[in-house]
Enzyme design. Structure first.
Site, mmCIF file in Angstrom:
data_model
loop_
_atom_site.group_PDB
_atom_site.id
_atom_site.type_symbol
_atom_site.label_atom_id
_atom_site.label_comp_id
_atom_site.label_asym_id
_atom_site.label_seq_id
_atom_site.Cartn_x
_atom_site.Cartn_y
_atom_site.Cartn_z
ATOM 1 N N GLU A 152 44.186 1.618 35.932
ATOM 2 C CA GLU A 152 44.166 2.182 34.578
ATOM 3 C C GLU A 152 43.872 3.677 34.580
ATOM 4 O OE1 GLU A 152 41.858 1.514 30.296
ATOM 5 O OE2 GLU A 152 40.852 0.989 32.178
ATOM 6 N N GLU A 155 40.393 -3.164 22.738
ATOM 7 C CA GLU A 155 39.262 -2.594 23.469
ATOM 8 C C GLU A 155 38.750 -1.383 22.699
ATOM 9 O OE1 GLU A 155 38.074 -1.318 28.033
ATOM 10 O OE2 GLU A 155 39.733 -0.329 27.020
#
Length: 269
Positions: free
Chosen positions: A142, A239
């Protein structure tokens, strides 16, 4: 519209780690993800997931020595054995609870150390991808923005794509966090289209607040429509850091979702 998962590192924190599973299920989520759930025994976590009929998509590798400033180990030369131990902890726990992916955190690297860090990360990912494949798991990487986490090694989508090309393993994918990518680069729709084949999971949060995705500069309903048009069939991880109690900020969810079958063995996507 794509299916939404709840990131229990940020959502439902009004509840204990294990009780967040039931809270997410009650709110309508069929899948969840967590950052570092290791304090909960795997058997308890698996039972909670099964009882609530919720899939755990993925979890992060431990960050290393947080007190010393570590935020991942994957790209840190000289600490390969620590990274491998962190990965094996994550993969073992994840496999035990039925998770499908492990996010391998690259860590913080000063500019002068970037070339060595890239070589280290590629070598580490080759090894961990092979281990993950044996458990039918995906390795996620990520890009994280430098405003929130200065000197994080992996910070652009193109850099992640280049790393994956070097690793040359089919089970290594990008965790495309729209919040981080908007801050670092923008042009989300084009990047989603360009790198769709490499994307294993998508995450959302408002920019710049990182709160619920119904505010800020990103039109997430348009992003969701674009993902549908591109044929993205995976999960989108919520998130974000709620403005208040998680349940009070979920007004966006029913408006953005539609009934869809639960994909039990989907990648963290």
């Amino acid at each position: 519209m794509p299916r939404f998962s709840a990131n229990l590192g940020f959502l439902f924190t009004e509840h204990s780690d294990i009780d967040r599973i039931a809270a997410a299920a009650a709110a309508g989520f069929k899948a969840v993800e967590m950052h570092w759930p290791y304090q909960v025994p795997a058997a308890e976590m698996r039972n909670a997931l099964s009882t609530n009929q919720v899939t755990m998509l993925g979890l992060n590798t431990p960050v290393g020595n947080a007190a010393a400033g570590d935020f991942g180990l994957g790209a840190l030369p000289g600490r390969e054995s620590e990274f491998l131990q962190a990965f094996e902890q994550a993969a073992s726990y994840g496999h035990a609870i039925g998770a499908t992916a492990v996010h391998c955190m690259s860590g913080l690297v000063t500019p002068d150390a970037v070339p060595a860090a890239e070589r280290t990360f590629v070598a580490n990912l080759k090894l961990t991808a092979d281990k993950a494949a044996l458990a039918d798991m995906t390795v996620l990487i990520e890009p994280i923005n430098h405003r929130d986490k200065p000197e994080y090694f992996l910070h652009t989508i193109e850099q992640a794509a280049m790393i994956i090309e070097q690793v040359s393993r089919r089970n290594v994918k990008i965790m495309f966090d729209c919040y981080h990518t908007q801050i670092m680069q923008g042009d989300l729709t084009r990047r989603l289209k360009q790198h769709l084949d490499l994307i294993g999971h998508v995450q959302i949060a408002a920019v710049p607040s990182r709160a619920e995705p119904d505010e800020g500069e990103i039109n997430y309903r348009d992003i969701c429509r674009s993902l549908d048009q591109l044929g993205y069939s995976g999960w989108i991880g919520a998130e974000y850091k709620p403005r208040g109690r998680t349940e009070e900020g979920l007004g966006w969810l029913p408006a953005w979702t539609q009934d869809a079958p639960h994909n039990v063995r989907g990648v963290m996507a």
